[in-house]
Design a protein around this motif. Structure first.
Motif, PDB file in Angstrom:
ATOM      1  N   SER A 297       0.916  -1.386   0.021  1.00 21.49           N
ATOM      2  CA  SER A 297       0.227   0.048   0.071  1.00 21.49           C
ATOM      3  C   SER A 297       0.800   1.087  -0.099  1.00 21.49           C
ATOM      4  O   SER A 297       0.636   2.120  -0.510  1.00 21.49           O
ATOM      5  CB  SER A 297      -1.121  -0.089   1.181  1.00 21.49           C
ATOM      6  N   ILE A 298       1.905   1.369   0.770  1.00 23.47           N
ATOM      7  CA  ILE A 298       3.012   2.355   0.846  1.00 23.47           C
ATOM      8  C   ILE A 298       3.539   2.415  -0.613  1.00 23.47           C
ATOM      9  O   ILE A 298       3.523   3.767  -1.215  1.00 23.47           O
ATOM     10  CB  ILE A 298       4.081   2.177   1.617  1.00 23.47           C
ATOM     11  N   ALA A 299       3.813   1.458  -1.540  1.00 22.81           N
ATOM     12  CA  ALA A 299       4.431   1.599  -2.740  1.00 22.81           C
ATOM     13  C   ALA A 299       3.122   2.082  -3.619  1.00 22.81           C
ATOM     14  O   ALA A 299       3.483   3.046  -4.420  1.00 22.81           O
ATOM     15  CB  ALA A 299       4.553   0.122  -3.209  1.00 22.81           C
ATOM     16  N   ASP A 300       2.019   1.762  -3.504  1.00 25.95           N
ATOM     17  CA  ASP A 300       0.871   2.371  -4.377  1.00 25.95           C
ATOM     18  C   ASP A 300       0.900   4.011  -3.922  1.00 25.95           C
ATOM     19  O   ASP A 300       0.469   4.593  -5.096  1.00 25.95           O
ATOM     20  CB  ASP A 300      -0.517   1.828  -3.936  1.00 25.95           C
ATOM     21  N   GLY A 301       0.973   4.446  -2.810  1.00 26.51           N
ATOM     22  CA  GLY A 301       0.788   5.790  -2.850  1.00 26.51           C
ATOM     23  C   GLY A 301       1.931   6.423  -3.255  1.00 26.51           C
ATOM     24  O   GLY A 301       2.041   7.539  -3.749  1.00 26.51           O
ATOM     25  N   ILE A 302       3.350   6.051  -2.984  1.00 27.32           N
ATOM     26  CA  ILE A 302       4.492   6.464  -3.658  1.00 27.32           C
ATOM     27  C   ILE A 302       4.309   6.670  -5.233  1.00 27.32           C
ATOM     28  O   ILE A 302       4.528   7.680  -5.850  1.00 27.32           O
ATOM     29  CB  ILE A 302       5.721   5.674  -3.462  1.00 27.32           C
ATOM     30  N   ARG A 303       3.827   5.549  -5.897  1.00 30.01           N
ATOM     31  CA  ARG A 303       3.636   5.355  -7.349  1.00 30.01           C
ATOM     32  C   ARG A 303       2.792   6.588  -7.798  1.00 30.01           C
ATOM     33  O   ARG A 303       2.753   6.919  -8.849  1.00 30.01           O
ATOM     34  CB  ARG A 303       3.230   4.067  -7.677  1.00 30.01           C
ATOM     35  N   GLU A 304       1.598   6.747  -7.208  1.00 31.14           N
ATOM     36  CA  GLU A 304       0.751   8.049  -7.342  1.00 31.14           C
ATOM     37  C   GLU A 304       1.475   9.382  -7.433  1.00 31.14           C
ATOM     38  O   GLU A 304       1.096   9.984  -8.543  1.00 31.14           O
ATOM     39  CB  GLU A 304      -0.497   8.170  -6.343  1.00 31.14           C
ATOM     40  N   VAL A 305       2.322   9.568  -6.511  1.00 28.06           N
ATOM     41  CA  VAL A 305       3.060  10.878  -6.441  1.00 28.06           C
ATOM     42  C   VAL A 305       4.306  10.936  -7.598  1.00 28.06           C
ATOM     43  O   VAL A 305       4.558  11.933  -8.082  1.00 28.06           O
ATOM     44  CB  VAL A 305       3.169  11.398  -5.021  1.00 28.06           C
TER      45      VAL A 305
ATOM     46  N   VAL B 214      16.276  10.347   8.240  1.00 32.70           N
ATOM     47  CA  VAL B 214      15.043   9.714   8.465  1.00 32.70           C
ATOM     48  C   VAL B 214      14.030  11.093   8.236  1.00 32.70           C
ATOM     49  O   VAL B 214      14.047  12.211   9.072  1.00 32.70           O
ATOM     50  CB  VAL B 214      15.097   9.251   9.611  1.00 32.70           C
ATOM     51  N   VAL B 215      13.164  10.950   7.310  1.00 32.57           N
ATOM     52  CA  VAL B 215      12.138  12.038   7.113  1.00 32.57           C
ATOM     53  C   VAL B 215      10.678  11.833   7.531  1.00 32.57           C
ATOM     54  O   VAL B 215      10.029  12.689   7.637  1.00 32.57           O
ATOM     55  CB  VAL B 215      11.967  12.129   5.573  1.00 32.57           C
ATOM     56  N   LYS B 216      10.509  10.780   8.437  1.00 28.26           N
ATOM     57  CA  LYS B 216       9.044  10.514   8.752  1.00 28.26           C
ATOM     58  C   LYS B 216       9.226   9.678   9.940  1.00 28.26           C
ATOM     59  O   LYS B 216      10.141   9.045  10.120  1.00 28.26           O
ATOM     60  CB  LYS B 216       8.098   9.708   7.725  1.00 28.26           C
ATOM     61  N   GLU B 217       8.306   9.934  10.962  1.00 25.89           N
ATOM     62  CA  GLU B 217       8.266   9.128  12.277  1.00 25.89           C
ATOM     63  C   GLU B 217       7.840   7.764  12.208  1.00 25.89           C
ATOM     64  O   GLU B 217       8.006   6.983  12.876  1.00 25.89           O
ATOM     65  CB  GLU B 217       7.030   9.640  13.144  1.00 25.89           C
TER      66      GLU B 217
ATOM     67  N   ASP C 187      -1.345   6.966   2.066  1.00 27.59           N
ATOM     68  CA  ASP C 187      -1.180   8.140   2.459  1.00 27.59           C
ATOM     69  C   ASP C 187       0.111   8.504   2.759  1.00 27.59           C
ATOM     70  O   ASP C 187       0.938   9.573   2.554  1.00 27.59           O
ATOM     71  CB  ASP C 187      -2.250   8.862   3.308  1.00 27.59           C
ATOM     72  N   PHE C 188       0.582   7.517   3.891  1.00 22.48           N
ATOM     73  CA  PHE C 188       2.097   7.634   4.283  1.00 22.48           C
ATOM     74  C   PHE C 188       3.323   7.675   2.888  1.00 22.48           C
ATOM     75  O   PHE C 188       3.984   8.339   3.072  1.00 22.48           O
ATOM     76  CB  PHE C 188       2.432   6.561   5.038  1.00 22.48           C
ATOM     77  N   GLY C 189       2.684   6.719   1.832  1.00 27.59           N
ATOM     78  CA  GLY C 189       3.651   6.737   0.795  1.00 27.59           C
ATOM     79  C   GLY C 189       3.468   7.816   0.096  1.00 27.59           C
ATOM     80  O   GLY C 189       4.521   8.326  -0.477  1.00 27.59           O
ATOM     81  N   ARG C 190       2.406   8.364  -0.128  1.00 32.22           N
ATOM     82  CA  ARG C 190       2.163   9.736  -0.895  1.00 32.22           C
ATOM     83  C   ARG C 190       3.194  10.644  -0.068  1.00 32.22           C
ATOM     84  O   ARG C 190       4.192  11.635  -1.018  1.00 32.22           O
ATOM     85  CB  ARG C 190       0.702  10.035  -0.951  1.00 32.22           C
ATOM     86  N   GLU C 191       3.086  10.839   1.248  1.00 30.49           N
ATOM     87  CA  GLU C 191       3.978  12.144   1.737  1.00 30.49           C
ATOM     88  C   GLU C 191       5.418  11.758   1.785  1.00 30.49           C
ATOM     89  O   GLU C 191       6.339  12.561   1.764  1.00 30.49           O
ATOM     90  CB  GLU C 191       3.600  12.101   3.270  1.00 30.49           C
TER      91      GLU C 191
ATOM     92  N   ALA D 254       6.831  10.081  -0.594  1.00 27.21           N
ATOM     93  CA  ALA D 254       7.338  10.455  -1.887  1.00 27.21           C
ATOM     94  C   ALA D 254       7.761  11.905  -2.237  1.00 27.21           C
ATOM     95  O   ALA D 254       8.735  12.188  -3.141  1.00 27.21           O
ATOM     96  CB  ALA D 254       6.269  10.223  -3.006  1.00 27.21           C
ATOM     97  N   LYS D 255       7.041  12.997  -1.392  1.00 29.46           N
ATOM     98  CA  LYS D 255       7.284  14.192  -1.851  1.00 29.46           C
ATOM     99  C   LYS D 255       8.846  14.517  -0.873  1.00 29.46           C
ATOM    100  O   LYS D 255       9.309  15.669  -1.354  1.00 29.46           O
ATOM    101  CB  LYS D 255       6.142  14.786  -0.991  1.00 29.46           C
ATOM    102  N   GLU D 256       9.106  13.929  -0.312  1.00 37.21           N
ATOM    103  CA  GLU D 256      10.351  13.863   0.226  1.00 37.21           C
ATOM    104  C   GLU D 256      11.655  13.434  -0.392  1.00 37.21           C
ATOM    105  O   GLU D 256      12.737  13.691  -0.338  1.00 37.21           O
ATOM    106  CB  GLU D 256      10.766  13.123   1.686  1.00 37.21           C
ATOM    107  N   ILE D 257      11.427  12.719  -1.614  1.00 32.40           N
ATOM    108  CA  ILE D 257      12.206  12.164  -2.539  1.00 32.40           C
ATOM    109  C   ILE D 257      12.819  13.301  -3.560  1.00 32.40           C
ATOM    110  O   ILE D 257      11.996  13.822  -4.427  1.00 32.40           O
ATOM    111  CB  ILE D 257      11.970  10.912  -3.194  1.00 32.40           C
TER     112      ILE D 257
END
Length: 398
Positions: free
Chosen positions: A271-279, A367-370, A388-392, A394-397
């Motif tokens: 699911s995290i991967a799905d969020g990253i892929r969206e962004v 480390v960019v997230k808790e 949503d965690f994945g989406r956020e 992704a914004k840090e990359i």
């Protein structure tokens, strides 16, 4: 045993191809393509042997070497590096020719004495020192901590051959022996894996050494490493790769590594991967179950990546063993500047996320997230939270 192979009219490979070796450094490093132990014979007015082979092949290797040359004709032995995979046959060899001088660094002598004892005739060398072998000289360049404190290279001008020891090598037991005679995709991966898992911790030193060697303006037509293929076709290609790899190398890739008990942490990873892929659809995403994949292969892909996520469910107030081992391996190679975060599932104790973050805090990665944790199993709400965690993330990359 593979027959010895001419590199040119006066330099010969006199090593061993070991296609059956599948683990190295004890059981630490997986080498599915096998390896070679490269030894070289230089003939001039004097005859020089560069390095030996691992002890397991010492008797067979010596018998083969005796068919190539009367051992008493060897005027000196150069030990570029005294790790046992290169020095293991030295004791047997010195029983045959005990008065033959050994050229090595000061630390090389210390290591040989520690492993084998023996009252040998040492000639201690440092960068710039030379030995006259007749029509040519052999020049030494110290490569301390690449990857042991005794390491050095030897250079043969005229022939323009660099005996590079562990630098520019790879664990590839290719019978073809030269870089233009092997599967290029396997060669490229094994070179990358060798660097990622063995040399990454020394990248800053390597960068300085490459600049130092470059400043010597050595013409290099052939690179003869101590493992794997000999670089005769465009040999500087591997030097150029090292120059990139040692400079905080990253690609547009994300590795998500996890271990899971009842698939909840796996579902989180997906699911995290799905969020990253969206962004960030431009990023290549790789998911690895750390319990089912080689730690070395995972670390190799992490080396190539700009961002990494680590996940584990909680077990017995800790994290799963394969993830603990992977984190120890990651700390050892000392990755820098990569964006990282953690996640995990739990039942009655969510401590794994805390422990993952503690371990990541010991690295030089960012480390960019808790992190995020999910109790028991994913439902629609927690799956969306993971996305949503994945989406956020992704914004840090960058």
């Amino acid at each position: 045993m593979k027959k010895f192979v001419d590199i040119n009219s006066s330099v010969k490979w006199v090593g061993v191809v070991d296609q059956d070796m599948k683990k190295f450094h004890g059981e630490e490093l997986s080498i599915p393509s096998g390896t070679t132990y490269n030894s070289y014979l230089i003939r001039d007015e004097k005859t020089v042997l560069v390095d030996t082979v691992i002890h397991a092949f010492s008797e067979e290797w010596l018998e083969h070497l005796k068919r190539e040359i009367d051992l008493k004709e060897i005027d000196c032995i150069v030990m570029n590096h005294s790790e046992p995979d290169h020095s293991g046959a030295l004791v047997q060899l010195m029983k045959e020719i005990p008065d033959t001088p050994i050229y090595c660094t000061e630390m090389g002598r210390e290591i040989i004495e520690a492993y084998y004892g023996g009252d040998y005739k040492y000639n201690i060398v440092k960068t710039g020192d030379k030995i006259d072998i007749g029509s040519r000289e052999l020049i030494f360049v110290e490569m301390k901590m690449l990857h042991w404190p005794d390491s050095m290279m030897s250079y043969l001008p005229g022939d323009n051959i660099l005996f590079s020891n562990d630098a520019f090598g790879q664990h590839y037991g290719a019978n073809g022996l030269f870089n233009d005679m092997v599967d290029q995709s396997v060669l490229e991966y094994e070179c990358l894996k060798y660097y990622a898992c063995i040399l990454t911790p020394f990248s800053k030193i390597l960068k300085m050494k490459l600049e130092e060697v470059g400043g010597l303006n050595l013409a290099i037509d052939t690179i003869c490493p101590s493992h794997g293929v000999i670089w005769r076709d465009n040999p500087m290609q591997i030097v150029e790769k090292y120059s990139r790899w040692c400079d905080d190398y990253m690609e547009d890739r994300v590795v998500i590594a996890y271990d899971t008990m009842w698939h909840s942490t796996k579902k989180m990873a997906e699911s995290i991967a799905d969020g990253i892929r969206e962004v960030r659809p431009d990023l290549e995403l790789l998911l690895f179950n750390s319990a089912k994949n080689s730690e070395n292969d995972i670390i190799t892909e992490m080396f190539r990546s700009s961002a990494i996520l680590f996940g584990s469910s909680t077990i017995n107030n800790g994290i799963l063993p394969s993830m603990a081992a992977l984190l120890e391996g990651v700390r050892g190679v000392n990755f820098q500047k990569k964006v990282v975060a953690a996640f995990g599932s739990y039942g009655w104790n969510g401590r794994s996320l805390l422990l993952l973050n503690e371990e990541l805090g010991k690295t030089r990665m960012q480390v960019v997230k808790e992190g995020i944790k999910v109790k028991w199993n994913l439902d629609d709400e927690t799956r969306e939270q993971c996305m949503d965690f994945g989406r956020e993330f992704a914004k840090e990359i960058k």
